[in-house]
Motif scaffolding. Sequence first.
Motif, PDB file in Angstrom:
ATOM      1  N   MET A 139       2.938 -19.837  13.684  1.00  0.00           N
ATOM      2  CA  MET A 139       2.133 -19.670  12.481  1.00  0.00           C
ATOM      3  C   MET A 139       3.085 -19.637  11.295  1.00  0.00           C
ATOM      4  O   MET A 139       4.209 -19.128  11.407  1.00  0.00           O
ATOM      5  N   PHE A 140       2.652 -20.197  10.199  1.00  0.00           N
ATOM      6  CA  PHE A 140       3.500 -20.326   9.017  1.00  0.00           C
ATOM      7  C   PHE A 140       2.845 -19.599   7.850  1.00  0.00           C
ATOM      8  O   PHE A 140       1.641 -19.700   7.648  1.00  0.00           O
ATOM      9  N   TRP A 141       3.679 -18.933   7.068  1.00  0.00           N
ATOM     10  CA  TRP A 141       3.198 -18.300   5.842  1.00  0.00           C
ATOM     11  C   TRP A 141       3.839 -19.006   4.638  1.00  0.00           C
ATOM     12  O   TRP A 141       5.062 -19.123   4.557  1.00  0.00           O
ATOM     13  N   PHE A 172      -3.178 -14.148  15.972  1.00  0.00           N
ATOM     14  CA  PHE A 172      -3.231 -13.237  14.832  1.00  0.00           C
ATOM     15  C   PHE A 172      -1.837 -13.016  14.242  1.00  0.00           C
ATOM     16  O   PHE A 172      -0.830 -12.970  14.968  1.00  0.00           O
ATOM     17  N   SER A 173      -1.808 -12.866  12.912  1.00  0.00           N
ATOM     18  CA  SER A 173      -0.563 -12.523  12.239  1.00  0.00           C
ATOM     19  C   SER A 173      -0.895 -11.780  10.947  1.00  0.00           C
ATOM     20  O   SER A 173      -1.999 -11.931  10.396  1.00  0.00           O
ATOM     21  N   THR A 174       0.043 -10.976  10.493  1.00  0.00           N
ATOM     22  CA  THR A 174      -0.094 -10.346   9.186  1.00  0.00           C
ATOM     23  C   THR A 174       1.172 -10.566   8.379  1.00  0.00           C
ATOM     24  O   THR A 174       2.276 -10.655   8.921  1.00  0.00           O
ATOM     25  N   PRO A 193       7.504  -8.287   5.312  1.00  0.00           N
ATOM     26  CA  PRO A 193       7.446  -8.077   6.760  1.00  0.00           C
ATOM     27  C   PRO A 193       6.244  -8.788   7.372  1.00  0.00           C
ATOM     28  O   PRO A 193       5.162  -8.822   6.794  1.00  0.00           O
ATOM     29  N   ILE A 194       6.466  -9.353   8.541  1.00  0.00           N
ATOM     30  CA  ILE A 194       5.454 -10.136   9.240  1.00  0.00           C
ATOM     31  C   ILE A 194       5.285  -9.591  10.650  1.00  0.00           C
ATOM     32  O   ILE A 194       6.258  -9.261  11.322  1.00  0.00           O
ATOM     33  N   SER A 195       4.057  -9.513  11.079  1.00  0.00           N
ATOM     34  CA  SER A 195       3.784  -9.166  12.468  1.00  0.00           C
ATOM     35  C   SER A 195       3.085 -10.320  13.163  1.00  0.00           C
ATOM     36  O   SER A 195       2.371 -11.107  12.527  1.00  0.00           O
ATOM     37  N   THR A 236       8.312 -18.454   9.358  1.00  0.00           N
ATOM     38  CA  THR A 236       7.613 -18.928  10.560  1.00  0.00           C
ATOM     39  C   THR A 236       7.488 -17.749  11.507  1.00  0.00           C
ATOM     40  O   THR A 236       8.478 -17.060  11.786  1.00  0.00           O
ATOM     41  N   ALA A 237       6.271 -17.529  12.000  1.00  0.00           N
ATOM     42  CA  ALA A 237       6.010 -16.374  12.859  1.00  0.00           C
ATOM     43  C   ALA A 237       5.705 -16.845  14.271  1.00  0.00           C
ATOM     44  O   ALA A 237       4.726 -17.555  14.502  1.00  0.00           O
TER      45      ALA A 237
END
Lengths: 116, 115
Positions: B32-34, B75-77, B67-69, B48-49
């Motif tokens: 997953m990308f932010w 799911f990601s935050t 910070p990324i979870s 990139t998560a």
Amino acid sequence: AQKITQTQPGMFVQEKEAVTLDCTYDTSDPSYGLFWYKQPSSGEMIFLIYQGSYDQQNATEGRYSLNFQKARKSANLVISASQLGDSAMYFCAMRENNNAGNMLTFGGGTRLMVKP
Amino acid sequence: SAVISQKPSRDICQRGTSLTIQCQVDSQVTMMFWYRQQPGQSLTLIATANQGSEATYESGFVIDKFPISRPNLTFSTLTVSNMSPEDSSIYLCSVYWRKGAGELFFGEGSRLTVL
């Protein structure tokens, strides 16, 4: 150096006419993909069309076509028969396939305004 | 195509506070990308998560600030910490859709305004 360059910050087009949005790119990777996205004022990113570096034909999707000139490293988006709903930001993007992260690099965008 | 839901869609925040953006995908995805899109600008990749490992941050972005979870494959935050007006942006979650042309699908974006 910029990997993706969109030289037109803003464009006007008359409704029902065709318009070309320019995009040039820079890569030494022989395998890559080029993408166009539309971003209306609502902010969502809408995928429009894709061109692979080895594709022999120019990509087409409905009113969208991509004028791919590999030697010139350009991938211009052509929108035929413009509609008022085409008014939006348009972003060209590239993914280099030697990039393990698979992320896209985006150009600066072109704001298209369709006049009634 | 993937369906991606982001929350909140927009928020107005005070300087110095933190906000967590959630991204839910309707199918399992590896990466997953932010992205961040500052006003009038293009999209810039934050990180990139990957599930089960720490996020990989791009130059100019650090874990303490963003910070990324990634607790599972859907799911990601992303947290924007200690916000300042310069953090006012649209934050977009995206996933790589292998079944198509390999395009990224994006969530609706989270439009943050920091006062």
